[in-house]
Design a protein around this motif. Structure first.
Motif, PDB file in Angstrom:
ATOM      1  N   SER A  66       0.830  -1.207   0.000  1.00  0.00           N
ATOM      2  CA  SER A  66       0.000   0.000   0.000  1.00  0.00           C
ATOM      3  C   SER A  66       0.866   1.259   0.000  1.00  0.00           C
ATOM      4  O   SER A  66       0.505   2.263  -0.608  1.00  0.00           O
ATOM      5  N   ALA A  67       2.011   1.219   0.659  1.00  0.00           N
ATOM      6  CA  ALA A  67       2.915   2.369   0.633  1.00  0.00           C
ATOM      7  C   ALA A  67       3.437   2.607  -0.782  1.00  0.00           C
ATOM      8  O   ALA A  67       3.509   3.741  -1.254  1.00  0.00           O
ATOM      9  N   TRP A  68       3.799   1.539  -1.473  1.00  0.00           N
ATOM     10  CA  TRP A  68       4.276   1.661  -2.846  1.00  0.00           C
ATOM     11  C   TRP A  68       3.166   2.198  -3.744  1.00  0.00           C
ATOM     12  O   TRP A  68       3.395   3.079  -4.583  1.00  0.00           O
ATOM     13  N   GLN A  69       1.953   1.703  -3.585  1.00  0.00           N
ATOM     14  CA  GLN A  69       0.831   2.167  -4.395  1.00  0.00           C
ATOM     15  C   GLN A  69       0.561   3.656  -4.158  1.00  0.00           C
ATOM     16  O   GLN A  69       0.313   4.410  -5.100  1.00  0.00           O
ATOM     17  N   THR A  70       0.624   4.084  -2.909  1.00  0.00           N
ATOM     18  CA  THR A  70       0.419   5.495  -2.590  1.00  0.00           C
ATOM     19  C   THR A  70       1.491   6.350  -3.250  1.00  0.00           C
ATOM     20  O   THR A  70       1.206   7.410  -3.821  1.00  0.00           O
ATOM     21  N   ARG A  74       0.772   9.253  -6.086  1.00  0.00           N
ATOM     22  CA  ARG A  74       1.185  10.646  -5.897  1.00  0.00           C
ATOM     23  C   ARG A  74       2.153  11.090  -6.982  1.00  0.00           C
ATOM     24  O   ARG A  74       2.161  12.248  -7.387  1.00  0.00           O
ATOM     25  N   GLY A  75       2.974  10.179  -7.450  1.00  0.00           N
ATOM     26  CA  GLY A  75       3.888  10.512  -8.544  1.00  0.00           C
ATOM     27  C   GLY A  75       3.149  10.785  -9.837  1.00  0.00           C
ATOM     28  O   GLY A  75       3.492  11.695 -10.587  1.00  0.00           O
ATOM     29  N   ARG A  76       2.118  10.002 -10.087  1.00  0.00           N
ATOM     30  CA  ARG A  76       1.335  10.206 -11.306  1.00  0.00           C
ATOM     31  C   ARG A  76       0.472  11.449 -11.225  1.00  0.00           C
ATOM     32  O   ARG A  76       0.185  12.075 -12.232  1.00  0.00           O
ATOM     33  N   ALA A  77       0.043  11.826 -10.043  1.00  0.00           N
ATOM     34  CA  ALA A  77      -0.841  12.982  -9.894  1.00  0.00           C
ATOM     35  C   ALA A  77      -0.153  14.265 -10.340  1.00  0.00           C
ATOM     36  O   ALA A  77      -0.795  15.165 -10.864  1.00  0.00           O
ATOM     37  N   GLY A  78       1.154  14.358 -10.185  1.00  0.00           N
ATOM     38  CA  GLY A  78       1.874  15.570 -10.564  1.00  0.00           C
ATOM     39  C   GLY A  78       2.189  15.649 -12.037  1.00  0.00           C
ATOM     40  O   GLY A  78       2.569  16.700 -12.530  1.00  0.00           O
ATOM     41  N   THR A  79       2.017  14.537 -12.769  1.00  0.00           N
ATOM     42  CA  THR A  79       2.419  14.548 -14.181  1.00  0.00           C
ATOM     43  C   THR A  79       1.236  14.544 -15.134  1.00  0.00           C
ATOM     44  O   THR A  79       1.413  14.322 -16.313  1.00  0.00           O
TER      45      THR A  79
END
Length: 88
Positions: A66-70, A74-79
């Motif tokens: 779940s930490a990796w998924q989060t 979040r990484g995709r949200a900025g791009t």
């Protein structure tokens, strides 16, 4: 005798320079009431942002998946960009 006079003049100049710097800094750092209110509002917003995580989330241990998924989400949200039009 001349050395003492030169030392006194140098000390007075140094004290005067320090007083001038102190006064300039004081004028520069002084905030108007509007600026103080804005600073309080920004601090309040920062506190609200810092306390967004609930106590349950803080006390529950996070598993690796779940930490990796989060992190990925979040990484995709900025791009995210507007979709590109196809070239002709």
């Amino acid at each position: 005798m001349t050395v003492y006079i030169l030392f006194g003049i140098a000390a007075l100049l140094l004290v005067g320079l320090l007083a001038l710097i102190w006064r300039l800094w004081s004028d520069y750092a002084r905030l108007t009431p509007e600026e103080e209110e804005r600073e309080r509002e920004i601090a309040s917003l920062n506190d609200a942002q810092a306390n967004r995580v609930s106590d349950q989330q803080l006390t529950r241990p996070v598993d690796v998946d779940s930490a990796w998924q989060t992190m990925v989400q979040r990484g995709r949200a900025g791009t995210r960009h507007a979709p590109r039009r196809p070239r002709k």
